[in-house]
Scaffold this active site. Structure first.
Site, PDB file in Angstrom:
ATOM      1  N   CYS A 114       1.042  -1.479   0.158  1.00  0.00           N
ATOM      2  CA  CYS A 114      -0.049   0.235  -0.224  1.00  0.00           C
ATOM      3  C   CYS A 114       0.892   0.941   0.261  1.00  0.00           C
ATOM      4  O   CYS A 114       0.274   2.461  -0.048  1.00  0.00           O
ATOM      5  CB  CYS A 114      -0.832  -0.442   1.279  1.00  0.00           C
ATOM      6  N   GLU A 169      -5.309   2.367  -8.585  1.00  0.00           N
ATOM      7  CA  GLU A 169      -4.521   1.118  -7.680  1.00  0.00           C
ATOM      8  C   GLU A 169      -4.048  -0.195  -8.510  1.00  0.00           C
ATOM      9  O   GLU A 169      -5.356  -1.173  -8.195  1.00  0.00           O
ATOM     10  CB  GLU A 169      -4.456   1.199  -6.128  1.00  0.00           C
TER      11      GLU A 169
END
Length: 503
Positions: A286, A386
């Site tokens: 992340c 993402e």
């Protein structure tokens, strides 16, 4: 749990490893080989109920356990984790495909949080003011809230659980952990060591499964707080469902982290960090850098960035030359390959294409090679989404102000970095940027556990963040006491059998 990985992964309920009675099981596979490591159950509703009930029962005595005793448990636990770091890393490698050094780092960052949990006495100190009014004092305590739950992702199966349950339990709570169904063996080993450290039965429960088990925890009235790390859509669901059921929720969601590279930056250091932070762990972090913003003359470094990325190869964790491992699953690989295809179709210039990557001896691994796109614009899906793979987008900016606007226009606010030799440029960037964690000549600015992990905007739903002082606030309630004593009571204390006349 057995020292070897069992054919069927048990549940951990009330201090015992129990074989689930579920009829539904899922395969846990090695992403480098495709081999089935074990099978994990979709925990039954009755077993989920047992987990919450056991944690609630244990809470009744644990909440009154002296804080120094809780701290000593964490001291014993961190020592066991250090002694078993390589064993944990090996298990982690088998079920995630991470390189051994990366896996050891995963475990170590979790150990650091346990060390912080051992400092819980200082962290749980309240506040006091004498004479807030005449002869009236005010003081506050931090008290535990009850049974807490954690829902953890596949990409850090040691670190993220250790972000959660040690801090929650050190604060006096009990905990139900639902690890990722893709790599649940490492969290089970963490629970085994926690019991070995002397944790009383019921403090920690481990259940397995998918959305049904997650929703059970989100909706159960006995769960008081929920911690989650994962993607944006799931994070929104976790936050909305949990808060609708009157729970305290912290949900860490997606990210699109930018590294701004100024033309005065140390070129070798900047390029080395761009590559490592973008393809390390196959980009499944992340906090991975997925966009490099090249300012002004730094755009001339593109050929050197390409050459550096081309030198990194995926491989099996036992290969010392492997730069990173496979994607976690076949579905994850197909998703990343889909984005690489989209990037080409949308007009980005593909300087490195990892689509056809393979590793000798491991034909069933979920491999994707380093992939580099130039001429990326903010309207492209490879920029907006993402990707969670070893894919780096290069974006050009004329000035530092242009770079700041670009980063601030992105909806995510997890992490960002700037590489520069200018203190003034770095200070302007750290002040103006709308991102929770900022690195200056540091590619992945994850704070040490005495600070808190502070993603902003669409990267986080909730009020209090993970570990550090904010975690203590998340896992406790504040009780404020206003006390007044009367002077006449002093005389009564000295002569308790004397009758005091009211005036």
């Amino acid at each position: 749990m057995d020292k070897t990985i069992p054919a069927k992964l048990p549940l951990y309920l009330h201090g015992n490893w129990i074989q689930s009675q579920s009829n539904d099981w899922l395969d846990v596979t090695n992403p480098a080989t495709g081999a089935v490591l074990t099978r994990a159950p979709y925990t039954t509703a009755d077993e989920m109920e047992q987990a919450v009930a056991s944690a609630a029962e244990a809470f009744q005595s644990w909440k009154d356990t002296p804080v120094p005793e809780r701290a000593r448990l964490m001291l014993r636990y961190q020592q066991l984790l250090k002694e078993h770091q390589e064993e944990l890393a090996t298990i982690l490698c088998e079920e995630t495909g991470k390189t051994f050094d990366d896996a050891k780092g995963d475990v170590w960052r979790g150990i650091e949080v346990v060390e912080q949990a051992a400092n819980i006495a200082a962290l749980m100190m309240g506040e006091t003011v004498e004479n807030v009014a005449s002869t009236i004092d005010c003081y506050s305590y931090l008290q535990p809230i009850g049974v807490c739950a954690g829902i953890t992702p596949f990409n850090f199966p040691a670190m993220i659980p250790l972000w959660m349950f040690p801090m929650a339990i050190a604060c006096g709570n009990t905990f139900v952990l639902k690890p990722s169904e893709q790599d649940p063996v490492t969290p089970c080993k963490l629970a085994e060591l926690f019991a070995e450290a002397g944790a009383p039965k019921g403090l920690l429960q481990v259940v397995h499964g998918g959305r049904e088990q997650v929703d059970f925890l989100l909706e159960h009235p006995g769960i008081k707080a929920v911690s989650f790390v994962g993607s944006v859509p799931v994070g929104r669901h976790i936050y909305r469902t949990g808060t609708d059921n009157l729970k305290r929720v912290q949900a860490f969601a997606g990210a699109k982290n930018h590294m701004v590279v100024m033309p005065d930056a140390n070129k070798p250091a900047a390029i080395n960090n761009i590559v490592g932070s973008s393809v390390g762990a196959a980009g499944q972090r992340c906090m991975a850098i997925s966009v490099a913003v090249l300012v002004g003359e730094a755009q001339q470094w593109i050929p050197e960035i390409r050459d550096a990325m081309a030198g990194v190869k995926p491989g099996h964790w036992k290969d010392p030359d492997a730069g990173y491992g496979p994607l976690i699953s076949a579905a994850a690989r197909e998703r990343v390959l889909g984005y690489i295809k989209k990037g080409k179709e949308e007009g980005a210039r593909c300087l490195l294409d990892g689509t056809g990557a393979s590793v000798d001896g491991y034909p069933n691994g979920h491999w994707v090679g380093p992939t580099l796109f130039a001429d990326v614009t903010p309207d492209m899906s490879i920029y907006t989404d993402e990707i969670f793979g070893p894919v780096l987008c290069l974006v050009n900016a004329d000035t530092l102000d242009d770079a700041i606007r670009l980063v601030n226009d992105c909806p995510y606010g997890n992490g960002t970095s700037i590489f520069t030799a200018s203190g003034a440029a770095a200070r302007k960037y750290q002040h103006d940027i709308l991102v929770g964690q900022v690195g200056i000549n540091v590619p992945i600015p994850v704070p040490l556990p005495f600070f808190s992990f502070t993603g902003w905007r669409a990267s986080f739903y909730g009020d209090q963040h993970a570990y550090g002082k904010q975690a203590v606030r998340f896992y406790t309630e504040t009780k404020t006491v206003i006390a007044r004593w009367f002077d006449s009571d002093i005389e009564h204390a000295e002569h308790p059998n004397m009758t005091i006349q009211l005036k």
